[in-house]
Write a protein that holds these residues in place. Structure first.
Motif, PDB file in Angstrom:
ATOM      1  N   GLN B 291       0.820  -1.209   0.000  1.00 58.54           N
ATOM      2  CA  GLN B 291       0.000   0.000   0.000  1.00 58.54           C
ATOM      3  C   GLN B 291       0.863   1.272   0.000  1.00 58.54           C
ATOM      4  OE1 GLN B 291      -3.626  -0.256   0.495  1.00 58.54           O
ATOM      5  NE2 GLN B 291      -3.680   1.911  -0.060  1.00 58.54           N
ATOM      6  N   CYS B 292       1.806   1.334   0.977  1.00 59.79           N
ATOM      7  CA  CYS B 292       2.537   2.594   1.166  1.00 59.79           C
ATOM      8  C   CYS B 292       4.037   2.481   0.913  1.00 59.79           C
ATOM      9  CB  CYS B 292       2.295   3.132   2.578  1.00 59.79           C
ATOM     10  SG  CYS B 292       3.125   2.182   3.854  1.00 59.79           S
ATOM     11  N   CYS B 301       1.893  -3.098   5.802  1.00 57.58           N
ATOM     12  CA  CYS B 301       2.470  -2.711   7.077  1.00 57.58           C
ATOM     13  C   CYS B 301       1.351  -2.604   8.124  1.00 57.58           C
ATOM     14  CB  CYS B 301       3.231  -1.394   6.960  1.00 57.58           C
ATOM     15  SG  CYS B 301       2.160   0.047   6.806  1.00 57.58           S
ATOM     16  N   CYS B 304      -1.049   0.400   7.642  1.00 56.08           N
ATOM     17  CA  CYS B 304      -2.036   0.239   6.575  1.00 56.08           C
ATOM     18  C   CYS B 304      -3.111  -0.776   6.960  1.00 56.08           C
ATOM     19  CB  CYS B 304      -1.341  -0.154   5.268  1.00 56.08           C
ATOM     20  SG  CYS B 304      -0.431   1.249   4.560  1.00 56.08           S
TER      21      CYS B 304
HETATM   22 ZN    ZN Z   1       1.790   0.538   4.589  1.00 59.27          ZN
END
Ligand code: ZN
Ligand code: ZN
Lengths: 76, 312
Positions: B291-292, B301, B304
């Motif tokens: 995602q990030c 993580c 997220c």
């Molecule tokens: Zn993340």
């Protein structure tokens, strides 16, 4: 009446608890460890001042001492 | 001897001078006066830093500074050790979780300290990070307070440290915290976390974290601040009573009282296991969050995953 009480017949010890309530007890000499034990407080979780000065928990309080028990908040 | 006067004849004195003691310490058993307590703590923190090489020349150290007792002591001690280091600077970072009736006072206390010590100070909030304060995020899930808060605080801190150009993040974790963590990870059966290295994390993706107070007991820190009129009389975080840590803390401090050295022994066991264990065999290899992009051990993580579960 025991000998200690006669030594300081008019004295009252002031104990300020962590929640700021105050207990007054006869001023017979007593180790802070004994005082904390009577109150059900673990010495590792507090620091204690006697008349405004920090003292070890095996120090003795007597007479008209002002004992302040400060809880050590977790974290920070 | 009048009542209310100082120690009676024959009472304990500072083990190093004739002054009245303010604390009794174990390992080795000794009584110290205010001046010797201050010197002892600063020397032990300096030794921890030296022996574990926690600070290097040209480091910019981001100090996780809540304004509570541990981080206040940490900031003061680091600021006093600073002149002895080659081109090292400090920046204090305060994370405002948004806990009503608790955080406002500690932030004011924090600002007063950094102003007095003349140290750069950055404040960041959970609202900046996820759009809501902790109180709002936790409605109906109060028992998860410390894990939710921990995940977000970690993220907010590393982001702010990164933005401040920091090369290290210093936290105020003390001996009691370390011992509690060993026991908690054991009680949860969390071996990967138990053996996560105690010293600076060497992975490139992370800013290494250092714990200069890891050898100093919580009570010693409280006394260190009290004798300098720096003890922050602040409330305890209202969420801590929900946490396993509160139970472990009270259990360990009773054991320590009856059997001095318990906490150090616990940490020593952990260090021994840490050295023997093949970390790669029990931990997931590091990857990047889908995602990030932040380093993590799974696909996403923790931040997220938390965002998703909160519907953020
Ligand atoms: Zn993340
Ligand atoms: Zn001394």
């Amino acid at each position: 009446m025991n000998g200690h009480a006669q030594l300081f017949p008019t004295h009252t010890m002031k104990i300020i608890l962590p929640d700021a309530t105050i207990q007054e007890v006869p001023g017979d000499p007593a180790s802070l460890l004994v005082i904390l034990d009577r109150l059900g407080i673990n010495p590792a979780e507090v620091i204690v001042s006697r008349n405004g000065k920090l003292v070890p928990e095996d120090a003795v309080a007597r007479g008209d001492d002002e004992i302040r028990i400060i809880r050590i908040a977790h974290g920070g | 001897m009048k009542p209310g006067e100082d120690a009676p004849a024959g009472a304990e004195r500072c083990s190093l001078c004739g002054e009245l003691p303010v604390i009794r310490m174990s390992g080795p058993d000794r009584h110290l006066c205010a001046a010797h307590l201050i010197a002892d703590l600063e020397e032990r923190a300096a030794r921890t830093i030296r022996e574990r090489e926690l600070v290097r020349p040209h480091d910019r150290i981001a100090v996780a500074f809540s304004g509570g007792k541990d981080s206040t002591a940490l900031l003061i001690i680091l600021s006093r050790l600073l002149p002895a280091w080659d081109d090292v600077s400090l920046v204090a970072i305060t994370v405002d979780e948004g806990i009503a009736g608790y955080r406002d006072d500690t932030i004011r206390a924090a600002e007063a300290v950094t102003k007095k010590l003349d140290i750069d100070h950055v404040c960041v909030s959970f609202t900046d990070l996820v759009g809501d304060d902790l109180d709002t995020l936790l409605v109906g899930r109060e028992t998860q307070a410390c894990s939710v808060c921990g995940i977000l605080r970690r993220k907010a801190l590393s982001q702010a440290a990164h933005n401040a150009g920091a090369t290290k993040i210093a936290t105020g974790h003390n001996l009691d915290d370390e011992a509690q963590s060993v026991l908690m990870n054991t009680l949860r059966g969390d071996l990967p976390r138990l053996v996560r290295t105690s010293d600076a994390d060497s992975h490139d993706c992370f800013i290494p974290r250092i714990k200069p107070l890891a050898d100093i007991a919580e009570k010693e820190i409280a006394a260190y601040l009290f004798v300098q009129d720096l003890f922050p009389f602040l409330p305890e975080c209202p969420y801590t009573r929900h946490a396993l840590r509160a139970e472990v803390r009270s259990m360990l401090s009773s054991l320590e009282q009856k059997h001095p050295g318990t906490m150090r022994n616990l940490i020593r066991s952990k260090r021994t296991i840490e050295k023997q264990v093949d970390r790669s065999a029990i931990s997931e290899p590091l990857r990047c969050c889908l995602q990030c992009g932040d380093p993590c051990s799974g696909e996403f993580c923790q931040v997220c995953m938390l965002r998703k579960s909160l519907g953020k």
